[in-house]
Design an enzyme around this catalytic site. Structure first.
Site, PDB file in Angstrom:
ATOM      1  N   GLU A  71       4.679   2.314   5.942  1.00 21.28           N
ATOM      2  CA  GLU A  71       4.046   3.563   5.507  1.00 21.28           C
ATOM      3  C   GLU A  71       3.205   4.133   6.629  1.00 21.28           C
ATOM      4  OE1 GLU A  71       1.672   3.600   1.916  1.00 21.28           O
ATOM      5  OE2 GLU A  71       3.184   2.426   0.855  1.00 21.28           O
ATOM      6  N   GLU A 112       0.643  -3.635  -0.086  1.00 21.88           N
ATOM      7  CA  GLU A 112      -0.810  -3.569   0.077  1.00 21.88           C
ATOM      8  C   GLU A 112      -1.565  -4.400  -0.956  1.00 21.88           C
ATOM      9  OE1 GLU A 112      -2.203   0.465   0.485  1.00 21.88           O
ATOM     10  OE2 GLU A 112      -0.872   0.865   2.160  1.00 21.88           O
TER      11      GLU A 112
HETATM   12  C1  FCB Z   1      -1.086   3.769   0.404  1.00 23.61           C
HETATM   13  C2  FCB Z   1      -0.220   3.505  -0.808  1.00 23.61           C
HETATM   14  C3  FCB Z   1       0.727   4.635  -1.127  1.00 23.61           C
HETATM   15  C4  FCB Z   1       0.071   5.995  -0.958  1.00 23.61           C
HETATM   16  C5  FCB Z   1      -0.600   6.085   0.390  1.00 23.61           C
HETATM   17  C6  FCB Z   1      -1.241   7.413   0.666  1.00 23.61           C
HETATM   18  O1  FCB Z   1      -2.225   2.975   0.346  1.00 23.61           O
HETATM   19  O2  FCB Z   1       0.544   2.343  -0.595  1.00 23.61           O
HETATM   20  O3  FCB Z   1       1.217   4.448  -2.430  1.00 23.61           O
HETATM   21  O4  FCB Z   1      -0.783   6.237  -1.981  1.00 23.61           O
HETATM   22  O5  FCB Z   1      -1.565   5.079   0.523  1.00 23.61           O
END
Ligand code: FCB
Length: 487
Positions: free
Chosen positions: A393, A187
């Site tokens: 994620e 990210e």
């Molecule tokens: C993302 C992050 C991760 C976590 C989630 C909830 O943006 O990459 O580390 O904090 O959100």
């Protein structure tokens, strides 16, 4: 495995009743069923074995920056408990695990040779994973820049990109025999725009020009790191990047709202996908932000060729869609971009855009639940870039309650995950090549500026005793894995 069928009543459609082992929506063979974590959020041991502070140590130790004054000093002590954690992953049936390497553990000052003790931790972690049949996926940068590099200018400084590539090469040389799938950055939008724009993340700086410079240097660091990884890794290794591409939706078809959506897509998404996959920064992004930075000075000859080095997989981190309008069309509507409170915008060149909840069905973060943003993103990314995809994620925080018997029932999380796995199945059916899913997160952990207040884990962690207890979502996910899909 066979599908058992109940005898059909005359004239009615036979209703198959799958046995619990049979998936109604199966994922392709080899699909990775994973969970994700990040070093600073779980490891603790912040001053052990040569590790030095990262920007998150400095930030979390600065009063007022993190809820409750929480820090990652101990986190969930994964550094000392990784064997227990890997056993737990194996018991749950995970086939893959995405974790990040702590740059300040491997190369504490951001320069010079690697620290063997730091590498040994990751060697041992990978050995443990491999011994349990779990495929490691290593992220090189999940936000923990060595503080020394921040003091020397941080990501707004071009030099940091070269430091990152050197570190990437060291990590690949040491771990390339164990790790075959790598992701460079996690990210980078958050690193650049929350770290240097709104300041809600480390290092907490609030300068829009610096945020844009950071974005370019993160892109450059990614490209240089791809080069370093390719030279150090064995043939057949796979390189990815994990982007939180916003699933942007205009509030209406009003031209002003379409313009708001265009601006957010430019500075939220295409600022990364443009140079990585199309060989250039989008002209509209440059026009939107040229009052802040001189792009012709920022981007040197040869940078775009570096950034555009081919990669093997694209990692998407997805939590919720992003609904936007022009500020004028937002009267009396709640504003919400889900990225924390700050009087400084994380959206340079798009400061006037208003953000709205996609719906009222929200998680404990206040993030709306809408899996269609995931299927839409996967199908359009695959169409545009043709790269195999990983969902690196996806997950949700809820107000988990520990029952008297110690168990944690989290039906909302099950519903969230089921919806998003369904969205992945939809995208696969629509032709997207999606190779795996990494639930955020394996276990409760340090949720950045929210400290330990927000729990994303499928495994509960008692922060007094550090005891891990799989929640009902973990047991449910385990069934999905064993079945090979959704019931
Ligand atoms: C993302 C992050 C991760 C976590 C989630 C909830 O943006 O990459 O580390 O904090 O959100």
């Amino acid at each position: 495995m066979t599908v058992t069928e109940t005898p059909a009543a005359a004239g009615s459609v036979p209703a198959p009743t799958p046995s619990p082992e049979v998936a109604r929506r199966a994922f392709p063979p080899g699909f990775a069923y994973g969970a994700a974590t990040a070093a600073y959020q779980i490891e603790g041991a912040s001053a052990e074995d040569g590790r030095t502070p990262s920007i998150w140590d400095t930030f979390s130790h600065t009063p007022g920056k993190v809820v409750g004054g929480d820090t990652g000093d101990i986190a969930v002590d994964h550094y000392h408990r990784f064997r227990e954690d890997v056993r737990m992953m194996a018991d749950l049936g995970l086939t893959s695990y995405r974790f990040s390497l702590a740059w300040p553990r491997i190369q504490p000052t951001g320069r010079g040779p690697a620290v063997e003790r730091g590498l040994d931790f990751y060697r041992a972690l990978c050995d443990e994973l491999l011994a349990h049949g779990i495929t490691p996926v290593a992220t090189l940068y999940h936000w923990d820049l060595p503080q020394e590099l921040e003091s020397a200018g941080g990501w707004p400084s071009r030099e940091t990109a070269f430091r990152f590539a050197e570190y990437a090469g060291l990590a690949a040389e040491a771990l390339g025999d164990r790790v075959s799938t790598w992701t460079t950055l996690n990210e980078p939008w958050c690193s650049a725009f929350l770290g240097y724009g709104s300041g809600v993340h480390a290092p907490g700086r609030t300068n829009p020009a610096d945020a844009l410079k950071a974005a370019h240097h993160l892109n450059l660091g990614h490209g240089l790191a791809v080069g370093a990884l390719r030279s150090a890794l064995p043939a057949g290794s796979r390189i990815a990047v994990s982007l939180n591409l916003h699933a942007v939706r205009p509030l209406s078809r009003h031209p002003d709202d379409l313009e708001a959506a265009r601006r957010i897509e430019a500075v939220g998404n295409r600022i990364f996908t443009g140079p990585m996959f199309e060989g250039e920064y989008p002209a509209d992004l440059i026009a939107d932000t040229s009052h802040l930075v001189d792009w012709s000075e920022l981007v040197h000859d040869g940078d775009l060729a570096e950034i555009g080095r081919p990669i093997d997989l694209l990692g998407l981190n997805y939590y919720n869609p992003t609904v936007v309008s022009s500020a004028d069309n937002a009267k009396d509507l709640p504003r919400h971009d889900g990225h924390g409170d700050s009087s400084h915008s994380p959206w340079p060149g798009a400061e006037d855009v208003a953000f709205h909840l996609a719906n009222e069905d929200v998680t404990a973060m206040g993030w709306p639940i809408d899996p269609t943003g995931l299927s839409d993103s996967l199908t359009s990314l695959y169409r545009k870039h043709g790269l195999p995809l990983l969902v690196t994620e996806n997950g949700a925080a809820f107000e988990d309650v520990v029952s008297a018997d110690g168990s944690v029932h989290d039906p909302e999380r099950i519903r969230y995950i089921e919806g998003h796995l369904g969205a992945i199945a939809d995208a696969i059916e629509a032709g997207a090549d999606v190779r795996g899913y990494y639930l955020w997160s394996l276990m409760d952990n340090f949720e950045w500026a929210y400290g330990y207040e927000k729990r994303f884990g499928m495994v509960h962690v008692d922060y007094d005793t550090l005891v891990r207890t799989p929640k009902s979502s973990a047991h449910w996910y385990s069934q999905v894995i064993r079945r090979g899909g959704l019931a």
